[in-house]
Write an enzyme that holds these catalytic residues in place. Structure first.
Site: not given
Length: 314
Positions: A14, A36, A178
């Protein structure tokens, strides 16, 4: 003399994965494999990037596919695959689906390239790197989460914008998980060696802290669909370059703490020295009482997320 080219495998083709490949190509760092579930996407983006190599004077070879055997003998494996956050979606909302994706990927990589250094990018970051560590069963020095480099870059960019100065002169650091609990350390921030506190009042510093914490969400709300990919990809490649070239740079990453900063057995963002072996040292810096409390709260938020993930995966 036998020469082995460096090799980086990126799981997920992506925007983040393909942007990582783009920066690796631009810096001529290593051969790249894109993997992928959509084989055509991986092959198409690899071919597109490979076609750009003459214009970038890069000798990088790029290949793509869906077969994990392509990852064999990789020096570094980067996992970017997973669902992106959508407007209104918390990082916790991603837990269950991305956990299943992460488990399947790591089981395949464990067979294909067990000796690689693994860099996790998928969200929720700190939970995903912990899950990957559990499945891959690799030493802590060979698995890291990319988050701190990104959060610190955003903090630097916002400081430069506010002060109308060059980003090259800014030194800064963001610790912790995060997410909303991250800890931008304004006390350690400098511009050309001048402390940030000399150049900016406290209210403006607090505004920048909050904007840094919400930086990813700000981008998501503007894009409407999708999330940030340019800055995360550059953050990954900063880590890759330091490892492949044994640069021993000190970069903030999500790393397994073994007593550092008063935490044990949890992945959370701290300054890390990265070299040929991966994580070579967690660098401990003095924190005042307020900073220590904020860091502890951030670590607790990560632990709560891990607990939630374990419950979901039962």
């Amino acid at each position: 003399m036998i020469h082995k080219r460096k090799k980086v495998t990126i799981i997920g083709s992506g925007f983040v994965g393909s942007s990582c490949a783009t920066w690796i190509l631009a810096r001529d760092l290593a051969d790249v494999v894109l993997i992928d579930v959509n084989e055509g996407l991986a092959k198409g983006r690899a071919l597109d990037l490979f076609s750009a190599s003459p214009a970038t004077n890069s000798n990088v070879t790029l290949t793509g596919g869906s077969d994990y055997s392509l990852a064999e003998d990789s020096d570094i494996a980067v996992i970017t695959a997973g669902l992106a956050r959508k407007p209104g979606m918390s990082r916790s909302d991603l837990l269950l689906k991305n956990s299943e994706i992460m488990k399947n990927i790591c089981q395949s990589l464990k067979t294909a390239c067990p000796q690689a250094v693994f860099i996790i990018v998928s969200n929720p970051l700190d939970a995903m790197v912990s899950l990957a560590h559990q499945i891959l069963s690799v030493p802590g020095e060979r698995i890291l989460g990319m988050a701190g480099v990104l959060d610190t870059a955003r903090f630097k960019a916002f400081v430069a914008e506010k002060l109308n100065c060059s980003v090259r002169d800014i030194s800064a650091l963001v610790l912790g998980g995060h997410g909303d609990s991250m800890v931008p350390l304004t006390r350690y921030a400098t511009v050309g060696g001048v402390p940030l506190s000399v150049l900016m009042n406290e209210p403006d510093q607090k505004k920048l802290i909050e904007r840094t914490k919400k930086g990813g969400g700000e981008i998501v709300s503007l894009l409407k669909t999708g999330s940030a990919h340019y800055a995360p990809a550059v953050g990954v490649v900063e880590m890759i370059e330091s490892i492949l070239k044994d640069q021993k740079r000190i970069l903030p990453c999500s790393a397994l703490l073994q007593g550092e900063y008063g935490e044990q057995g949890v992945f959370v963002g701290v300054p890390c020295q990265l070299g040929g072996k991966g994580l070579e040292k967690v660098v401990e810096i003095p924190l005042n009482a307020e900073e220590q409390n904020l860091f502890k709260s951030s670590a607790q938020a990560v632990k709560a997320l891990l607990k939630e993930m374990k419950e979901l995966l039962k």
